[in-house]
Each structure stands twice: as structure tokens, then as C-alpha cells.
Design an enzyme around this catalytic site. Structure first.
Site, mmCIF file in Angstrom:
data_model
loop_
_atom_site.group_PDB
_atom_site.id
_atom_site.type_symbol
_atom_site.label_atom_id
_atom_site.label_comp_id
_atom_site.label_asym_id
_atom_site.label_seq_id
_atom_site.Cartn_x
_atom_site.Cartn_y
_atom_site.Cartn_z
ATOM 1 N N LYS A 33 23.336 -17.021 -6.579
ATOM 2 C CA LYS A 33 23.099 -15.999 -7.595
ATOM 3 C C LYS A 33 24.423 -15.350 -7.939
ATOM 4 C CE LYS A 33 19.558 -14.230 -9.831
ATOM 5 N NZ LYS A 33 18.305 -14.937 -10.170
HETATM 6 P P1 NAD Z 1 15.412 -8.907 -19.194
HETATM 7 O O1 NAD Z 1 16.733 -8.252 -19.150
HETATM 8 O O2 NAD Z 1 15.087 -9.853 -20.294
HETATM 9 O O3 NAD Z 1 14.243 -7.797 -19.165
HETATM 10 C C1 NAD Z 1 14.180 -6.813 -18.174
HETATM 11 C C2 NAD Z 1 13.119 -5.796 -18.575
HETATM 12 O O4 NAD Z 1 12.985 -4.847 -17.533
HETATM 13 C C3 NAD Z 1 13.468 -5.013 -19.830
HETATM 14 O O5 NAD Z 1 12.272 -4.704 -20.540
HETATM 15 C C4 NAD Z 1 14.085 -3.719 -19.256
HETATM 16 O O6 NAD Z 1 14.012 -2.622 -20.168
HETATM 17 C C5 NAD Z 1 13.214 -3.529 -18.039
HETATM 18 N N1 NAD Z 1 13.841 -2.726 -16.986
HETATM 19 C C6 NAD Z 1 15.120 -2.757 -16.557
HETATM 20 N N2 NAD Z 1 15.302 -1.863 -15.566
HETATM 21 C C7 NAD Z 1 14.098 -1.287 -15.346
HETATM 22 C C8 NAD Z 1 13.635 -0.278 -14.467
HETATM 23 N N3 NAD Z 1 14.466 0.312 -13.591
HETATM 24 N N4 NAD Z 1 12.324 0.086 -14.527
HETATM 25 C C9 NAD Z 1 11.477 -0.492 -15.408
HETATM 26 N N5 NAD Z 1 11.875 -1.453 -16.283
HETATM 27 C C10 NAD Z 1 13.160 -1.825 -16.258
HETATM 28 O O7 NAD Z 1 15.264 -9.616 -17.755
HETATM 29 P P2 NAD Z 1 14.340 -10.857 -17.360
HETATM 30 O O8 NAD Z 1 15.134 -12.095 -17.510
HETATM 31 O O9 NAD Z 1 13.031 -10.724 -18.007
HETATM 32 O O10 NAD Z 1 14.209 -10.618 -15.782
HETATM 33 C C11 NAD Z 1 13.264 -9.702 -15.246
HETATM 34 C C12 NAD Z 1 13.073 -10.004 -13.769
HETATM 35 O O11 NAD Z 1 12.619 -11.363 -13.624
HETATM 36 C C13 NAD Z 1 14.320 -9.888 -12.896
HETATM 37 O O12 NAD Z 1 13.937 -9.440 -11.623
HETATM 38 C C14 NAD Z 1 14.805 -11.331 -12.812
HETATM 39 O O13 NAD Z 1 15.590 -11.569 -11.657
HETATM 40 C C15 NAD Z 1 13.489 -12.056 -12.743
HETATM 41 N N6 NAD Z 1 13.550 -13.463 -13.129
HETATM 42 C C16 NAD Z 1 14.010 -13.835 -14.359
HETATM 43 C C17 NAD Z 1 14.029 -15.180 -14.700
HETATM 44 C C18 NAD Z 1 14.445 -15.645 -16.071
HETATM 45 O O14 NAD Z 1 14.289 -16.850 -16.337
HETATM 46 N N7 NAD Z 1 14.944 -14.801 -16.950
HETATM 47 C C19 NAD Z 1 13.608 -16.153 -13.778
HETATM 48 C C20 NAD Z 1 13.127 -15.730 -12.532
HETATM 49 C C21 NAD Z 1 13.103 -14.386 -12.224
#
Ligand code: NAD
Length: 420
Positions: free
Chosen positions: A110
């Protein structure tokens, strides 16, 4: 149970606890336990960026490579102001277990750059992204370590990373996944994590006798994962009653106007003026009346201080490490089923694997093929995990970790890990 606002475990403690419990349950040999308890390699590099104002800011970029026992290191790069070494360590370790459980030929890594993208211009962001690549370049490669999007990063950043790598090494699209399709990205990658989550939720709901048709869903985080999960769950008949972003949450017990919320989220229109919603907090969202709760933002949001208040029957972890061990224990006691992150959000790395294959082979899959393969792999990963949970009398998280640790340990043994 007293209510605390803070998580009772860090993300690293959360992943370590799951690993230790899994290692103990399968009787993992001490040598292997020692090797897998810590990352293989960690890098922190300076990223000096000339800002538009001509001043210089120095950001930090981290890359933690946990294990390459089953294939090249693989993991996203997070762009977030709270990124720090221990968080990246936790996420890298979780990637090792996720790729093993999903049975894709990758290890776990990561990365993260500590910045708030809202404070940067597009030019500054691009310079920081390119600087991050230069800082890490020596340990990356299409057969060494492959990056992907995570919170705060997306196709645009992947394009810049790929282009910067290209400057030194030549055209190498397989160096990152989650690229724009015009640059060798795969169709279906943007939606993959949310759609994979919905597949896993469907399988789990079937096992616990929860009808997704009409089931009420609350989603914390309406970014890439949360918004695509919302669409996919709605296609399965579920009703999305609450969603949130970092600013707060909106709720309508009869169902939100999802197309309008998506339009606003994706066109950057802030707010919910004129919509039939009640504004609530992120904390309130976790406790609203619903059948399915999807944390899809940050880690540690479900902890010993609020787990008792959760009313959902099924929690599907879109975010990494949203549930602390104390909350897990409460959910087990309260009969709440938790579909763990290393299973529920594996759709992203599964479709990243498809992108990597296409890049290495110079071929292009159809959307139908991507969807079929994603479906098959998510169903298989859920199936083996559920079967193991029943067999061992364990939770889905415990079962998932046991399977993943066994697979990684088998690879290490076959490689002769004690002679390297
Ligand atoms: P993103 O940046 O597209 O979206 C994140 C969302 O969470 C946004 O709506 C943001 O406003 C909100 N957010 C941020 N901080 C926050 C807080 N403190 N409280 C409440 N909401 C908050 O990110 P993403 O890619 O959707 O990733 C979200 C989660 O999923 C992360 O934990 C990431 O590690 C995990 N994840 C993502 C992927 C991927 O393919 N993008 C894959 C596996 C896991």
C-alpha cells in the site's frame, strides 16, 4: 457499554489482531508468524513540490510492501491528509490477505501521500503525483509492485503515475491499474469495488435469509466505492435510505433520490437543497434503522463505543478496517453478520488483476467478460469463506483470515522462505 467517540484500536492494531487470531487458529509455525507479522520493505520519500505561488512544499510519500509470496506487490496509493506510516502498514498487510483470499497472483502493498487534494491546484496535484512516483520508482515495476487508486486518487492520478514511469522505463501500462480506458485501463474497474461488494452482499444476504428486495441500506462514504455500491445494490432491489460524505449524511426512510445524489456527487455540486432528505451526522448514519450497513469511507468508524447502537443485520465493509476488534466482538454477540473488508471490497483488486493481464497480453476484454469473471471470483471467495466459517464455527472475518494466511504460508514454505 460506555460511549466513546474514538476508535479503541488503530487500523494497524485491527489488522494485527485479525492476523494473530488467524495464525493462532491454524497453528502457524513461529518462523512464518514472525515473517508475516511485519512488512518486507518500507519506504518514505520526500516529494518536494513547487507550488503555484513559487513557494516550496515538501510532502511525504509512503510505500509499504508487506509480502510478495504469491506474486508482485499490489496495492493502492491513498491521497489523504491523515496518511501516516502505521496506517499504510495496516493497509499493506490487509492487501496480502485480500489478494490471497481472492486468489489473484499478487502479494500485498500500500502507498499513501500525506496531502489534502482540496488545497492543491490541478498543476500542484500533478507535480506531487509525479514526484511520488520518482520517490518510489526503484521499488516499482509491472512484475515488482503495481499501484492502483485508493481514497483520494483515481484514473487521473494513475495516468500521471504511468506517464512518469514511462519517462525512464518506456511504455509500461501494467505499472498501474485503475488507469483511464484510453491509456490501457480496463472497462469495469471504476465500478469494480462497489459492484463486487454488492455481489458479496447478495451472497451473504442469501445465507442469513435477508431479502435484498426492499432491504434498507445505509452507506457511509459516497465516493468511488460507496456510490457504485449504492447503484449496484439498488439494481438488486435494495432501497438506499442514507448516504454520507466527509461533510455529513442525508436520510430518507422511504428511499433517497439516488440518481440526483449521484449527479450532484459526480458533478461536484455540493449540498442537497431541494431534496426530500433529513440531514444527519456520519455517526447517526451508523445507527439508523436499516437492514444493511456499508461503511465505505475511513477505518475505525465502528468501535466499542458505538457498535451496540448499530441496528443493521448485515454489515458489508467497503472501507478497509472500519471495524475494531471490540466492535467485532459486540457484533458477534448481537448476531450481526459482518462481511469483512478483505472479502467485501476485493472486487477492486480482482478487476485490477484483469487490467494487468490485458496490459501484459496487449488484449482488451469486453465489459461482459469482466463482469462474468468478477461475479465468478467474488462468488467463489464468498463460498470458500462461508464454508470455512460454518466448518470452524467462526465468523466470516476469522474464516477469511485463516484461508488467506494458509495460502500465503504455503507459498512461503514452497519458496524456501528460511533460506532467503
Ligand atoms: P473516495 O475518495 O472515492 O471516497 C471516499 C468517501 O468517503 C468520500 O465520499 C468522502 O467524502 C468520504 N469521507 C472521507 N473521510 C471521511 C470521514 N472521516 N467520515 C465520513 N466520510 C468520509 O475513496 P474510495 O476509493 O471510495 O475508498 C473508500 C474506502 O474504500 C477506503 O477505505 C478505501 O481504502 C477502500 N477501498 C477502495 C477501493 C477502490 O477501488 N477505490 C478498493 C478497496 C477498498
Amino acid at each position: 457499554m460506555s460511549r466513546t467517540a474514538r476508535p479503541d484500536a488503530t487500523e494497524l492494531e485491527t489488522v494485527d489482531a485479525a492476523f494473530r487470531a488467524g495464525a493462532e487458529a491454524i497453528g502457524l509455525a513461529d518462523d512464518l508468524r514472525t515473517v508475516l507479522a511485519t512488512p518486507h520493505r518500507e519506504i518514505v520519500a520526500q516529494v518536494p513540490v513547487r507550488m503555484d505561488s513559487e513557494s516550496l512544499r515538501v510532502f511525504a510519500v509512503y510505500r509499504v510492501q508487506h509480502s510478495s509470496a504469491r506474486g508482485p506487490y499490489k496495492g493502492g496509493i491513498r491521497f489523504h491528509p491523515s496518511v501516516e506510516r502505521d496506517e499504510v502498514r495496516a493497509l499493506a498487510s490487509a492487501m496480502t490477505w485480500k489478494t490471497a483470499l481472492a486468489d489473484v497472483p499478487f502479494g500485498g502493498a500500500k502507498g499513501g501521500i500525506t496531502l489534502d487534494r482540496k488545497e492543491l491546484s490541478q498543476g500542484e496535484l500533478q507535480r506531487a503525483t509525479r514526484g511520488a512516483l520518482r520517490g518510489l520508482q526503484k521499488v516499482l515495476g509491472p512484475h515488482r509492485d503495481i499501484m492502483a487508486p485508493d481514497m483520494g486518487s483515481g484514473p487521473a492520478e494513475m495516468a500521471w503515475l504511468m506517464d512518469e514511469y514511462h519517462r525512464v522505463e518506456g511504455y509500461t501500462p501494467a505499472i498501474v491499474t485503475g488507469k483511464p480506458e484510453e491509456l490501457g485501463g480496463t472497462c469495469g474497474r471504476l465500478e469494480a469495488t462497489g459492484e463486487g461488494l454488492a455481489i458479496a452482499a447478495r451472497e451473504a444476504a442469501g445465507e442469513i435469509g435477508l431479502d435484498l428486495g426492499g432491504a434498507r441500506v445505509a452507506i457511509q462514504g459516497f465516493g468511488n466505492v460507496g456510490s457504485h455500491a449504492a447503484e449496484a445494490l439498488r439494481r438488486l432491489g435494495a432501497v438506499i435510505v442514507a448516504v454520507s460524505d466527509v461533510e455529513g449524511a442525508v436520510h430518507n426512510p422511504s428511499g433517497l433520490d439516488l440518481p440526483e445524489l449521484l449527479r450532484r456527487a459526480r458533478t461536484g455540486i455540493i449540498g442537497h437543497d431541494g431534496m426530500d432528505v433529513e440531514a444527519i451526522t456520519n455517526e447517526e448514519l451508523l445507527a439508523i434503522d436499516c437492514e444493511l450497513l456499508v461503511p465505505a469511507a475511513v477505518g475505525g468508524v465502528l468501535h466499542g463505543g458505538n457498535a451496540d447502537a448499530v441496528r443493521a443485520e448485515l454489515i458489508v465493509e467497503g472501507a478497509n478496517n472500519p471495524t475494531t476488534p471490540a466492535a467485532d466482538a459486540i457484533f458477534a454477540e448481537n448476531g450481526v453478520t459482518v462481511l469483512p473488508d478483505i472479502l467485501a471490497n476485493a472486487g477492486g483488486v480482482i478487476v485490477s488483476y484483469f487490467e494487468w493481464i490485458q496490459n501484459l497480453q496487449n488484449v482488451s476484454w469486453t465489459r461482459e467478460h469482466v463482469d462474468q469473471e468478477l461475479e465468478a471470483r467474488m462468488v467463489r471467495a464468498f463460498g470458500v469463506t462461508h464454508h470455512r466459517a460454518l466448518h470452524d464455527g467462526a465468523t466470516l472475518r476469522e474464516a477469511a483470515y485463516r484461508i488467506a494466511i494458509e495460502r500465503v504460508a504455503a507459498a512461503l514454505r514452497l519458496r524456501g522462505f528460511e533460506y532467503t
